[in-house]
Design an enzyme around this catalytic site. Sequence first.
Site, PDB file in Angstrom:
ATOM      1  N   HIS A  81       3.101 -21.293 -14.016  1.00 26.24           N
ATOM      2  CA  HIS A  81       2.151 -22.014 -14.881  1.00 26.24           C
ATOM      3  C   HIS A  81       2.794 -23.269 -15.479  1.00 26.24           C
ATOM      4  O   HIS A  81       2.133 -24.288 -15.640  1.00 26.24           O
ATOM      5  CB  HIS A  81       1.683 -21.128 -16.043  1.00 26.24           C
ATOM      6  CG  HIS A  81       0.488 -20.272 -15.726  1.00 26.24           C
ATOM      7  ND1 HIS A  81      -0.706 -20.784 -15.274  1.00 26.24           N
ATOM      8  CD2 HIS A  81       0.293 -18.928 -15.822  1.00 26.24           C
ATOM      9  CE1 HIS A  81      -1.576 -19.793 -15.099  1.00 26.24           C
ATOM     10  NE2 HIS A  81      -0.996 -18.659 -15.419  1.00 26.24           N
ATOM     11  N   HIS A 131       5.096 -15.545 -12.320  1.00 30.90           N
ATOM     12  CA  HIS A 131       3.719 -16.053 -12.490  1.00 30.90           C
ATOM     13  C   HIS A 131       3.665 -17.058 -13.657  1.00 30.90           C
ATOM     14  O   HIS A 131       3.087 -18.131 -13.535  1.00 30.90           O
ATOM     15  CB  HIS A 131       2.789 -14.857 -12.742  1.00 30.90           C
ATOM     16  CG  HIS A 131       1.364 -15.201 -13.026  1.00 30.90           C
ATOM     17  ND1 HIS A 131       0.316 -14.799 -12.216  1.00 30.90           N
ATOM     18  CD2 HIS A 131       0.786 -15.887 -14.049  1.00 30.90           C
ATOM     19  CE1 HIS A 131      -0.825 -15.250 -12.717  1.00 30.90           C
ATOM     20  NE2 HIS A 131      -0.574 -15.904 -13.836  1.00 30.90           N
ATOM     21  N   GLY A 188       0.921 -11.470 -19.933  1.00 27.98           N
ATOM     22  CA  GLY A 188       1.664 -12.731 -19.982  1.00 27.98           C
ATOM     23  C   GLY A 188       0.710 -13.869 -20.292  1.00 27.98           C
ATOM     24  O   GLY A 188      -0.474 -13.809 -19.929  1.00 27.98           O
TER      25      GLY A 188
HETATM   26 NI    NI Z   1      -1.735 -16.747 -15.316  1.00 23.28          NI
END
Ligand code: NI
Length: 174
Positions: free
Chosen positions: A143, A139, A49
């Site tokens: 961000h 996750h 990712g």
């Molecule tokens: Ni990350």
Amino acid sequence: MAKRLRILHYPEPVLLSVAKPVSDDGFANGLKAFVEDMFTTMADAGGVGLAAPQVGESKRLFVMDIPEGDDSAAVRAVLINPEILHVEGEQTGDEGCLSFPGIFQPVKREMRVVARAFDVEGKEFEIDATGLAARCILHETDHLDGIVFLDRMSRLKRDLAKRKIKRLQKRGEW
Ligand code: NI
């Protein structure tokens, strides 16, 4: 030809800031090329990712490429202006981040995520993900809100990770 972008490391300010939504103009102007560059950058770095702020762009989008696993179907997608609609369950597993090279620590996340986002054509879609794919969506969405996985660790693990980062910074390896 897709190009490789520079991945920023913690604590670059853009990683700790809330990213801006992609506007209609944003979809019109070179978004496809940028997304291709992000897929290339992520693959070269061996990640599953990558969020736009990690390459210095304050945009609410991320790419993911998850292989099929025990708890997750294969998912290769870009999520633009994503919104988490539903979460359930719980999983704890080691997590890493391309902006934290060499840091892997257990992080608790939800087991299942339903999210809504736009694809690169500007078409809305929903994704229902479990396991590693769910972990990745959570996750990467973090961000976009300026939250890094350090913030999700237990205090003990966070202190350990911060000490390791300081050591690496001193040695010029960060
Ligand atoms: Ni990350």
